[in-house]
Motif scaffolding. Structure first.
Motif, PDB file in Angstrom:
ATOM      1  N   ALA A 243       0.809  -1.131   0.028  1.00 38.01           N
ATOM      2  CA  ALA A 243       0.189  -0.262  -0.120  1.00 38.01           C
ATOM      3  C   ALA A 243       0.769   1.457  -0.054  1.00 38.01           C
ATOM      4  O   ALA A 243       0.425   2.037  -0.776  1.00 38.01           O
ATOM      5  N   ASN A 244       1.975   1.087   0.463  1.00 37.70           N
ATOM      6  CA  ASN A 244       2.370   2.597   0.533  1.00 37.70           C
ATOM      7  C   ASN A 244       4.327   2.388  -0.325  1.00 37.70           C
ATOM      8  O   ASN A 244       4.789   3.916   0.517  1.00 37.70           O
ATOM      9  N   GLY A 245       4.350   0.908  -0.008  1.00 40.81           N
ATOM     10  CA  GLY A 245       6.088   1.122  -0.346  1.00 40.81           C
ATOM     11  C   GLY A 245       6.660   0.620   0.613  1.00 40.81           C
ATOM     12  O   GLY A 245       6.652   0.970   1.668  1.00 40.81           O
ATOM     13  N   GLY A 246       8.053   0.064   0.632  1.00 36.97           N
ATOM     14  CA  GLY A 246       9.435   0.179   1.532  1.00 36.97           C
ATOM     15  C   GLY A 246       9.637  -1.222   1.429  1.00 36.97           C
ATOM     16  O   GLY A 246       9.525  -1.870   0.362  1.00 36.97           O
ATOM     17  N   CYS A 247      10.033  -2.087   2.449  1.00 36.69           N
ATOM     18  CA  CYS A 247      10.491  -3.038   2.584  1.00 36.69           C
ATOM     19  C   CYS A 247      10.498  -3.788   4.226  1.00 36.69           C
ATOM     20  O   CYS A 247      10.661  -2.960   4.809  1.00 36.69           O
ATOM     21  N   CYS A 248      11.052  -5.266   3.123  1.00 41.10           N
ATOM     22  CA  CYS A 248      10.097  -6.213   5.290  1.00 41.10           C
ATOM     23  C   CYS A 248      10.957  -7.591   5.005  1.00 41.10           C
ATOM     24  O   CYS A 248      11.076  -7.741   3.128  1.00 41.10           O
ATOM     25  N   PHE A 249      11.377  -8.016   5.766  1.00 42.83           N
ATOM     26  CA  PHE A 249      11.969  -9.318   5.786  1.00 42.83           C
ATOM     27  C   PHE A 249      10.805 -10.840   5.976  1.00 42.83           C
ATOM     28  O   PHE A 249       9.607 -10.643   6.455  1.00 42.83           O
ATOM     29  N   LEU A 250      10.637 -11.434   4.397  1.00 46.65           N
ATOM     30  CA  LEU A 250       9.152 -12.067   4.570  1.00 46.65           C
ATOM     31  C   LEU A 250       9.659 -13.682   4.038  1.00 46.65           C
ATOM     32  O   LEU A 250      11.001 -13.700   3.809  1.00 46.65           O
ATOM     33  N   PRO A 251       9.301 -15.181   4.545  1.00 47.93           N
ATOM     34  CA  PRO A 251       9.646 -16.283   4.163  1.00 47.93           C
ATOM     35  C   PRO A 251       9.820 -16.465   2.556  1.00 47.93           C
ATOM     36  O   PRO A 251       8.403 -15.655   1.875  1.00 47.93           O
ATOM     37  N   VAL A 252      10.690 -17.141   2.335  1.00 48.89           N
ATOM     38  CA  VAL A 252      10.439 -16.941   0.728  1.00 48.89           C
ATOM     39  C   VAL A 252       8.877 -17.917   0.556  1.00 48.89           C
ATOM     40  O   VAL A 252       8.796 -17.326  -1.022  1.00 48.89           O
ATOM     41  N   ARG A 253       8.723 -18.944   0.931  1.00 46.67           N
ATOM     42  CA  ARG A 253       7.521 -19.261   0.277  1.00 46.67           C
ATOM     43  C   ARG A 253       6.370 -18.435   0.465  1.00 46.67           C
ATOM     44  O   ARG A 253       5.286 -17.979  -0.316  1.00 46.67           O
ATOM     45  N   LEU A 254       6.133 -16.939   1.301  1.00 45.94           N
ATOM     46  CA  LEU A 254       5.328 -15.914   1.670  1.00 45.94           C
ATOM     47  C   LEU A 254       5.313 -15.607   0.137  1.00 45.94           C
ATOM     48  O   LEU A 254       4.393 -14.201  -0.441  1.00 45.94           O
ATOM     49  N   ALA A 255       7.379 -14.652  -0.115  1.00 45.31           N
ATOM     50  CA  ALA A 255       6.827 -13.515  -1.006  1.00 45.31           C
ATOM     51  C   ALA A 255       6.915 -13.836  -2.358  1.00 45.31           C
ATOM     52  O   ALA A 255       6.811 -13.534  -3.213  1.00 45.31           O
ATOM     53  N   GLN A 256       6.732 -15.531  -2.525  1.00 41.57           N
ATOM     54  CA  GLN A 256       7.308 -15.947  -4.226  1.00 41.57           C
ATOM     55  C   GLN A 256       6.041 -15.623  -5.099  1.00 41.57           C
ATOM     56  O   GLN A 256       6.414 -15.237  -5.976  1.00 41.57           O
ATOM     57  N   PRO A 257       4.782 -15.432  -4.254  1.00 41.63           N
ATOM     58  CA  PRO A 257       3.624 -15.042  -5.374  1.00 41.63           C
ATOM     59  C   PRO A 257       3.834 -13.851  -6.010  1.00 41.63           C
ATOM     60  O   PRO A 257       3.460 -13.038  -7.067  1.00 41.63           O
TER      61      PRO A 257
END
Length: 281
Positions: A219-233
């Motif tokens: 929604a606002n731009g930026g970055c974060c750490f995520l599991p590859v499994r969640l980030a992949q899509p």
């Protein structure tokens, strides 16, 4: 003895405090104390030692722990089973962190429905404290989480390791900066993160779950750490970009279940989780 006394006993055992148990159960401390006093009179044994740090189980309390779990479990099972359809031979109650309900646990639920169509399932989302408390109380059969605590009578089994990566709404980001959302992935992640970015100031945005961080970044731009499994899509659709060169962290996932559970259904469920976890590895 009644189930409310047993629930109160389990709440104190899980929280380590009469005050914390009273708050959790939405009762006064005097009500909690009175219930335990009546329970101790019934059992003719002292169940807790109270001190400045809270309350700890006596040897008699540790012996009663399993009986209390069974008492609460039996009452919960009766309430559910008596009112459920006769075509279900058992009910399995499973709780997990929301990130594990993304892809992994629904896969396992599908496996259970194919292999055990006559087993009803009750599913819920929770954080470690609540999941562990429900397991101790006997109101959950299995809990899936990242940072379990070791409790008597419960088995903690490693399933697989998530891989946490830094993702951004822009392709030209090289490290956490403006718009960084710090996700609370637990103590181990915090320690590794602090080592990787010792000069980083306290982030302005903190999220307690990965799903929330995704919504904020999208929604606002930026970055974060995520599991590859969640980030992949999101990586595949170009909504998010992997930050190349950023540190990556292992984040183990565990299942927790009763040590002395005499249930063929639970044994099958545990085996199913192991099979699905192999695919994650």
């Amino acid at each position: 003895m009644d189930t409310e006394q047993a629930r109160t006993f389990l709440a104190i055992a899980a929280q380590g405090s009469f005050i914390a148990a009273a708050s959790q159960l939405h009762l006064t401390q005097s009500t909690v104390s009175a219930r335990i006093q009546r329970l101790e009179e019934t059992l003719n044994a002292r169940l807790f030692v109270r001190n400045r740090s809270g309350a700890s189980l006596t040897p008699a309390g540790r012996r009663f722990l399993e009986y209390a779990k069974r008492l609460v479990f039996t009452a919960e099972q009766a309430i559910h089973d008596v009112g459920s359809s006769s075509r279900y031979r058992a009910t399995l109650r499973v709780g997990g962190r929301i990130a594990l309900w993304e892809g992994f646990l629904p896969q396992w639920v599908g496996w259970m429905r194919r292999t055990n169509p006559d087993v009803a399932m009750r599913t819920e989302i929770g954080f470690e404290d609540d999941l562990m408390r429900h397991l101790i109380e006997g109101t959950l059969d299995m809990g899936l989480m990242y940072t379990p605590s070791h409790q008597p009578g419960l088995i903690v089994e490693h399933l697989f390791d998530e891989r946490l990566i830094l993702v951004s709404s822009r392709p030209d980001v090289h490290e956490p900066g403006a718009g960084y959302v710090h996700v609370d992935w637990g103590a181990s992640f915090h320690a590794q993160h602090r080592q990787s970015f010792p000069q980083m100031e306290t982030p302005a945005l903190v999220a307690n779950i990965g799903w929330l961080a995704i919504q904020l970044v999208l929604a606002n731009g930026g970055c974060c750490f995520l599991p590859v499994r969640l980030a992949q899509p999101f990586l595949m659709t170009g909504q998010l970009f992997r930050v190349l060169g950023a540190p990556e962290y292992d984040h183990p996932a565990y299942m927790v279940y009763p040590q002395k559970a005499e249930s063929m259904v639970l044994e099958q469920a545990v085996q199913g989780l192991r099979e699905v976890a192999k695919q994650q590895r």
